[in-house]
Design an enzyme around this catalytic site. Structure first.
Site, short mmCIF file in Angstrom:
data_model
loop_
_atom_site.label_atom_id
_atom_site.label_comp_id
_atom_site.label_asym_id
_atom_site.label_seq_id
_atom_site.Cartn_x
_atom_site.Cartn_y
_atom_site.Cartn_z
N ARG A 12 51.13 9.99 23.31
CA ARG A 12 51.01 10.15 21.87
C ARG A 12 52.27 10.79 21.29
O ARG A 12 53.06 10.15 20.63
CB ARG A 12 49.76 10.99 21.52
CG ARG A 12 49.35 10.92 20.04
CD ARG A 12 50.15 11.80 19.10
NE ARG A 12 50.03 13.22 19.38
CZ ARG A 12 50.69 14.14 18.70
NH1 ARG A 12 51.51 13.81 17.71
NH2 ARG A 12 50.57 15.43 19.03
N ASP A 13 52.45 12.06 21.54
CA ASP A 13 53.58 12.79 20.95
C ASP A 13 54.91 12.23 21.43
O ASP A 13 55.91 12.29 20.69
CB ASP A 13 53.46 14.27 21.32
CG ASP A 13 54.35 15.16 20.46
OD1 ASP A 13 54.74 14.72 19.38
OD2 ASP A 13 54.64 16.28 20.89
N HIS A 204 53.63 24.86 23.66
CA HIS A 204 54.14 23.51 23.44
C HIS A 204 55.62 23.64 23.08
O HIS A 204 55.96 23.92 21.94
CB HIS A 204 53.34 22.86 22.30
CG HIS A 204 53.72 21.44 22.00
ND1 HIS A 204 52.85 20.39 22.15
CD2 HIS A 204 54.88 20.89 21.55
CE1 HIS A 204 53.44 19.26 21.79
NE2 HIS A 204 54.68 19.55 21.42
N HIS A 206 59.68 22.39 23.00
CA HIS A 206 60.70 21.34 23.04
C HIS A 206 61.96 21.91 23.66
O HIS A 206 62.18 23.12 23.64
CB HIS A 206 60.97 20.82 21.62
CG HIS A 206 59.90 19.90 21.11
ND1 HIS A 206 60.16 18.66 20.59
CD2 HIS A 206 58.56 20.05 21.05
CE1 HIS A 206 59.02 18.08 20.23
NE2 HIS A 206 58.03 18.91 20.49
N CYS A 237 60.81 15.04 17.11
CA CYS A 237 60.11 15.26 15.84
C CYS A 237 60.85 14.53 14.74
O CYS A 237 62.02 14.82 14.47
CB CYS A 237 60.04 16.75 15.52
SG CYS A 237 59.28 17.08 13.91
N ASN A 246 59.88 16.73 23.96
CA ASN A 246 59.11 17.80 24.59
C ASN A 246 59.68 18.09 25.97
O ASN A 246 60.35 17.26 26.57
CB ASN A 246 57.66 17.34 24.77
CG ASN A 246 56.95 17.11 23.47
OD1 ASN A 246 56.55 18.05 22.80
ND2 ASN A 246 56.78 15.86 23.09
#
Length: 297
Positions: A12-13, A204, A206, A237, A246
């Protein structure tokens, strides 16, 4: 041996920011390989507007193709009631809502203030709870914002507390643009853990400036035992210029195993999966471990 939970966000991300369409079959094979490597929580999609996030347009088909009774959690991102309608149709068992600790980022990302975004979630939360669906909360820009710069720890704590009090079973704290350093992580966690139990928090991170692994180590020392990561370092992002992906799941697992934590993940299989999706996207994986292992194979 202490267990650390990995929430795999690559499907997803990670994939949501790809410029070219990723085939449904490729997504499903990626998820299958991730599950085979031992990951038990894999973010599978997002029920958002395909106009703004075209890579997630097939999330319903992804969920319909998965075995939701196989003992693996497949959470999906849900921004509003319309998204929840689609998630319910897909039969999901877990959703995630997405807030921010930065007013400017919230406006740019979802065209709403922080207060307005939290208000929107209230209906989603109530309906999800009535349907016995777990809800995870995300807080973005916890260590810095591309528009506001540094974010005060108390602002992160306020949003995290609101999501927790609303009923989110876990709060994921996101360094969206990867500007965090260990001292900032400590200060932020000191503030958040005053209002949310550390056992309910996830990190979370990056890796824009190469600090993600150091920040995870710091969060571990503070008692955090859940981390989001993305196979092959996929992602970024779209609202944060220059923000890289990430932190790579392979690098996180390598760290955790080296420190003596248990993850249930087969690192070699995971590295193979990183190369699989990287080759599908016609590039090398963005992880140190997969690259190093690739040189030896």
């Amino acid at each position: 041996m202490t267990h650390v939970k990995i929430v795999e966000v690559g499907p997803r991300d990670g994939l949501q920011n790809e410029k070219h369409t990723v085939a449904l079959a490729t997504k499903l094979e990626l998820i299958r390989k991730l599950a085979d490597s031992g990951l038990r929580c894999i973010e599978a999609g997002a029920f958002v507007s395909p106009k703004w996030v075209p890579q997630m347009a097939d999330s319903l088909q992804v969920l319909q193709a998965l075995d939701l009774d196989a003992g693996i959690d497949y959470p999906v991102l849900v921004p509003n009631d319309k998204g929840l309608d689609a998630a319910l149709e897909a039969g999901v068992r877990e959703i995630a809502v997405f807030g921010a600790a930065s007013e400017a980022f919230s406006q740019k990302n979802i065209n709403a203030s922080i207060a307005e975004s939290l208000q929107r979630f209230e209906s989603v939360m109530k309906r999800a709870q009535a349907a016995n669906i777990k809800v995870r909360g995300y807080v973005s820009c916890v260590l810095g914002c591309p528009y506001e710069g540094d974010i005060a720890p108390y602002k992160v704590a306020e949003v995290a507390r609101a999501l927790y009090n609303m009923g989110c079973y876990e709060i994921s704290l996101g360094d969206t643009i990867g500007v965090g350093t260990p001292n900032k992580v400590t200060a932020m966690l000191d503030a958040v853990t005053e209002v949310v139990p550390v056992t309910k928090l996830a990190g979370h991170f990056h890796d824009t400036y190469g600090m993600a692994i150091a920040n995870i180590h710091t969060a571990l020392q503070a008692g955090v035992r859940t981390f989001d990561s993305s196979v092959a370092g996929l992602g970024g992002c779209p609202y944060a210029k220059g923000a890289s992906g990430n932190v790579a799941t392979e690098d996180v697992v390598y760290l955790l195993h080296g420190l003596g934590y248990h993850t249930g993940v087969d690192l070699e299989q995971l590295a193979d999966t990183a190369w699989f999706i990287a080759e599908a996207l016609v590039r090398e994986p963005g992880s140190k471990y997969a690259k190093a292992r690739g040189l030896r194979s």
